[in-house]
Motif scaffolding. Structure first.
Motif, PDB file in Angstrom:
ATOM      1  N   ARG A 360      -8.085  38.130  38.739  1.00 58.96           N
ATOM      2  CA  ARG A 360      -7.326  36.903  39.012  1.00 58.96           C
ATOM      3  C   ARG A 360      -6.804  36.910  40.445  1.00 58.96           C
ATOM      4  N   GLU A 361      -6.408  38.093  40.929  1.00 54.16           N
ATOM      5  CA  GLU A 361      -5.911  38.202  42.298  1.00 54.16           C
ATOM      6  C   GLU A 361      -7.012  37.838  43.301  1.00 54.16           C
ATOM      7  N   ILE A 362      -8.212  38.391  43.108  1.00 51.57           N
ATOM      8  CA  ILE A 362      -9.320  38.109  44.022  1.00 51.57           C
ATOM      9  C   ILE A 362      -9.751  36.649  43.904  1.00 51.57           C
ATOM     10  N   ALA A 363      -9.844  36.164  42.651  1.00 47.66           N
ATOM     11  CA  ALA A 363     -10.302  34.782  42.422  1.00 47.66           C
ATOM     12  C   ALA A 363      -9.363  33.783  43.086  1.00 47.66           C
ATOM     13  N   GLU A 364      -8.049  34.010  42.961  1.00 46.24           N
ATOM     14  CA  GLU A 364      -7.074  33.074  43.512  1.00 46.24           C
ATOM     15  C   GLU A 364      -6.992  33.131  45.034  1.00 46.24           C
ATOM     16  N   SER A 365      -7.500  34.235  45.624  1.00 44.67           N
ATOM     17  CA  SER A 365      -7.446  34.359  47.084  1.00 44.67           C
ATOM     18  C   SER A 365      -8.561  33.576  47.768  1.00 44.67           C
ATOM     19  N   ARG A 366      -9.525  33.112  46.971  1.00 49.04           N
ATOM     20  CA  ARG A 366     -10.654  32.369  47.544  1.00 49.04           C
ATOM     21  C   ARG A 366     -10.282  30.889  47.694  1.00 49.04           C
ATOM     22  N   ASN A 367     -11.006  30.183  48.565  1.00 49.84           N
ATOM     23  CA  ASN A 367     -10.673  28.778  48.783  1.00 49.84           C
ATOM     24  C   ASN A 367     -11.106  27.947  47.574  1.00 49.84           C
ATOM     25  N   PRO A 368     -10.589  26.707  47.449  1.00 49.28           N
ATOM     26  CA  PRO A 368     -10.886  25.895  46.252  1.00 49.28           C
ATOM     27  C   PRO A 368     -12.365  25.713  45.984  1.00 49.28           C
ATOM     28  N   THR A 369     -13.163  25.533  47.025  1.00 44.20           N
ATOM     29  CA  THR A 369     -14.608  25.359  46.818  1.00 44.20           C
ATOM     30  C   THR A 369     -15.229  26.620  46.236  1.00 44.20           C
ATOM     31  N   GLN A 370     -14.829  27.775  46.774  1.00 47.26           N
ATOM     32  CA  GLN A 370     -15.347  29.040  46.262  1.00 47.26           C
ATOM     33  C   GLN A 370     -14.924  29.268  44.808  1.00 47.26           C
ATOM     34  N   GLY A 387     -17.747  31.529  23.534  1.00 48.95           N
ATOM     35  CA  GLY A 387     -17.317  32.166  24.776  1.00 48.95           C
ATOM     36  C   GLY A 387     -17.076  31.160  25.877  1.00 48.95           C
ATOM     37  N   ARG A 388     -17.940  30.141  25.973  1.00 44.32           N
ATOM     38  CA  ARG A 388     -17.763  29.098  26.997  1.00 44.32           C
ATOM     39  C   ARG A 388     -16.457  28.335  26.781  1.00 44.32           C
ATOM     40  N   SER A 389     -16.176  27.995  25.517  1.00 40.15           N
ATOM     41  CA  SER A 389     -14.939  27.260  25.227  1.00 40.15           C
ATOM     42  C   SER A 389     -13.705  28.095  25.576  1.00 40.15           C
ATOM     43  N   ASP A 390     -13.761  29.384  25.263  1.00 37.94           N
ATOM     44  CA  ASP A 390     -12.616  30.251  25.552  1.00 37.94           C
ATOM     45  C   ASP A 390     -12.395  30.382  27.053  1.00 37.94           C
ATOM     46  N   PHE A 391     -13.503  30.443  27.824  1.00 36.28           N
ATOM     47  CA  PHE A 391     -13.359  30.536  29.274  1.00 36.28           C
ATOM     48  C   PHE A 391     -12.795  29.250  29.857  1.00 36.28           C
ATOM     49  N   VAL A 392     -13.240  28.102  29.328  1.00 34.70           N
ATOM     50  CA  VAL A 392     -12.716  26.816  29.797  1.00 34.70           C
ATOM     51  C   VAL A 392     -11.202  26.758  29.582  1.00 34.70           C
ATOM     52  N   ARG A 393     -10.741  27.284  28.438  1.00 32.22           N
ATOM     53  CA  ARG A 393      -9.293  27.241  28.132  1.00 32.22           C
ATOM     54  C   ARG A 393      -8.496  28.256  28.934  1.00 32.22           C
ATOM     55  N   HIS A 394      -9.033  29.474  29.094  1.00 29.57           N
ATOM     56  CA  HIS A 394      -8.227  30.564  29.638  1.00 29.57           C
ATOM     57  C   HIS A 394      -8.683  31.067  31.002  1.00 29.57           C
ATOM     58  N   GLY A 395      -9.829  30.588  31.480  1.00 29.98           N
ATOM     59  CA  GLY A 395     -10.290  31.022  32.788  1.00 29.98           C
ATOM     60  C   GLY A 395     -10.570  32.512  32.818  1.00 29.98           C
ATOM     61  N   TRP A 396     -10.227  33.137  33.969  1.00 32.14           N
ATOM     62  CA  TRP A 396     -10.531  34.566  34.146  1.00 32.14           C
ATOM     63  C   TRP A 396      -9.691  35.454  33.243  1.00 32.14           C
ATOM     64  N   ALA A 397      -8.705  34.903  32.542  1.00 28.45           N
ATOM     65  CA  ALA A 397      -7.901  35.682  31.588  1.00 28.45           C
ATOM     66  C   ALA A 397      -8.510  35.649  30.184  1.00 28.45           C
ATOM     67  N   SER A 398      -9.691  35.091  30.025  1.00 34.66           N
ATOM     68  CA  SER A 398     -10.345  34.972  28.715  1.00 34.66           C
ATOM     69  C   SER A 398     -10.640  36.346  28.128  1.00 34.66           C
ATOM     70  N   ALA A 399      -9.912  36.708  27.071  1.00 34.61           N
ATOM     71  CA  ALA A 399     -10.111  38.013  26.429  1.00 34.61           C
ATOM     72  C   ALA A 399     -11.479  38.096  25.769  1.00 34.61           C
ATOM     73  N   LEU A 400     -11.974  36.977  25.269  1.00 35.33           N
ATOM     74  CA  LEU A 400     -13.268  36.970  24.575  1.00 35.33           C
ATOM     75  C   LEU A 400     -14.411  37.317  25.528  1.00 35.33           C
ATOM     76  N   ASN A 401     -14.221  37.030  26.796  1.00 32.82           N
ATOM     77  CA  ASN A 401     -15.280  37.262  27.781  1.00 32.82           C
ATOM     78  C   ASN A 401     -14.926  38.392  28.746  1.00 32.82           C
ATOM     79  N   ALA A 402     -13.983  39.245  28.371  1.00 30.07           N
ATOM     80  CA  ALA A 402     -13.484  40.262  29.314  1.00 30.07           C
ATOM     81  C   ALA A 402     -14.604  41.139  29.866  1.00 30.07           C
TER      82      ALA A 402
END
Length: 425
Positions: A360-370, A387-402
């Motif tokens: 999450r730290e690395i992802a948030e450091s990138r620009n909006p387009t990235q 898995g896709r639905s869980d990622f849409v809801r939780h983003g990089w914090a998705s436990a199902l897709n860890a």
């Protein structure tokens, strides 16, 4: 009585699977779950590999033997799909001494219908899997102890050399392939390969299996170009090696098991796993039951679920008090082991949480387009709708897709977790 345990019949009760050398060499890219699934499916089919075009196993029993939620059919489907998409390649001498090369999907097909998993091997691969000259015996009781796919891959590739004491020299490129990391630029660096793959896998094999392996390397200049593993039996876990216990056949317990109808291998396996005293107690229990149609099957469940007769009222003697004290001590030791396992699980959760925080730290450091491109690229790799639905809801914090998230970012930013893992270690 555990109904699913009663369904373990035929080859499934053997407890070990003969694994073809060629199959071991090409299964490096399988995850831990897929590797366990491959072994259990082969064990279930082994006795009929050359006589039946397809094989069947109860899906919930299959889930139970692999060690995950028996209701999680989606995970099972994904694992079966991966086996059907993975190629097995062999290059070996045929029965006439001529060199033979071949390639086949690990499974030619698989389907789930009515709670049953049906699957098949190609005829060419089935022939290789059934060839007794090229087998290594993989014990499923040991397999269950592994938590890393790399460690199980190392164990499978080393165990067949236990008699010779060494794997022989492998090129580093071949070793990366066996471990399933040949497509990663990050692991082209031997320092990374050693720290993240070799050392953790060796430690897990040595602590969880019936062998102890020691890596040795060869260099050209400063570069490591070859690796081999010295192998010796692990005396603390030798009980799992049920093929070297000829003396067991002379024991009274073994004789009782055979008389009951157990096969030679099953009798030796039970004695190796549970000890003669425990097996003898369950034999006494089964013998006292009336109207048992299948004593061997009933004994299998009694061993697993620890069936005991209802205690008769007795006068407590000094010996009985001593026995109770021992039971209390055993229970305390069991509680200690459970607590150690709980701490290990907590440590694993903390490790995963720390890695996700880094993502999450690395992802948030990138620009909006990235950031938008990162999310779209990751979503395109997810085939499972859940898995896709869980990622849409939780983003990089998705436990199902860890697991997938960590692998994705390791490819995107090689070494992203190196300092995190060092601090955790």
């Amino acid at each position: 009585m555990n109904e699913r345990a009663m369904n373990l019949t035929g080859a499934l009760r053997r407890g070990s699977v003969k694994k073809n050398v060629a199959a071991i060499h090409v299964s490096g890219k399988l995850t831990l779950l897929q590797r366990k699934l491959s072994n259990v499916l082969l064990l279930n089919a082994y006795d009929n590999l050359m006589t039946r075009p397809s094989h069947r196993i109860d899906a919930r029993t299959l889930c139970m033997m692999i060690g995950y939620n028996s209701n999680d059919m989606e995970t099972l489907k994904q694992a079966l799909r991966s086996l059907a998409e993975t190629l097995a390649e062999w290059d070996m001498l045929d029965e006439k001494g001529k060199q033979e090369w071949g390639v086949s999907a690990l499974l030619s097909y698989a389907r789930l219908r009515g709670g049953v998993c049906e699957y098949a091997y190609s005829p060419a691969l089935a022939e290789k899997l059934h060839d007794p000259k090229v087998f290594a015996l993989i014990n499923l009781n040991i397999q269950k102890r592994f938590s890393s796919g790399h460690a199980l891959a190392l164990y499978e590739n080393c165990y067949r050399f236990v008699r010779t004491g060494s794997t022989g020299w492998w090129s580093i490129d071949l070793f990366r392939r066996l471990m399933g990391v040949d497509g990663s630029a990050y692991y082209e660096n031997y320092k990374h390969l050693n720290a993240k793959i070799i050392k953790p896998a060796v430690a897990e094999v040595n602590s969880n299996s019936n062998i102890i392996v020691t890596p040795e390397t060869r260099k050209e200049g400063r570069a490591v170009v070859e690796i081999r593993f010295r192998i010796k039996e692990n005396p603390q876990l030798a009980m799992f090696d049920i093929d070297d216990q000829e003396g067991v056949r002379k024991s009274p317990t073994y004789a009782r098991l055979v008389e009951l109808g157990a096969s030679d291998r099953l009798a030796r396996q039970w004695i190796a796993e549970h000890g003669e005293g425990y097996v003898g107690q369950k034999l006494d229990y089964v013998s006292a039951q009336k109207g048992v149609e299948s004593p061997v099957r009933y004994l299998s469940v009694a061993l697993k679920d620890d069936f005991t007769p209802e205690p008769a009222p007795v006068t407590v003697s000094p010996e009985m008090r001593a026995a109770v004290q021992l039971l209390v001590q055993d229970r305390a030791e069991a509680d200690d082991r459970a607590e150690a396992q709980r701490r290990a699980r907590d440590a694993d959760r903390r490790w995963r949480a720390t890695r996700i925080d880094r993502v999450r730290e690395i992802a948030e450091s990138r620009n909006p387009t990235q950031r938008d491109a990162d999310r779209r690229m990751f979503l395109s790799r997810l085939e499972d709708e859940l898995g896709r639905s869980d990622f849409v809801r939780h983003g990089w914090a998705s436990a199902l897709n860890a697991r997938e998230i960590m692998a994705f970012w390791e490819d995107m930013v090689p070494g992203i977790f190196e300092d995190v893992d060092d601090r955790q270690g």
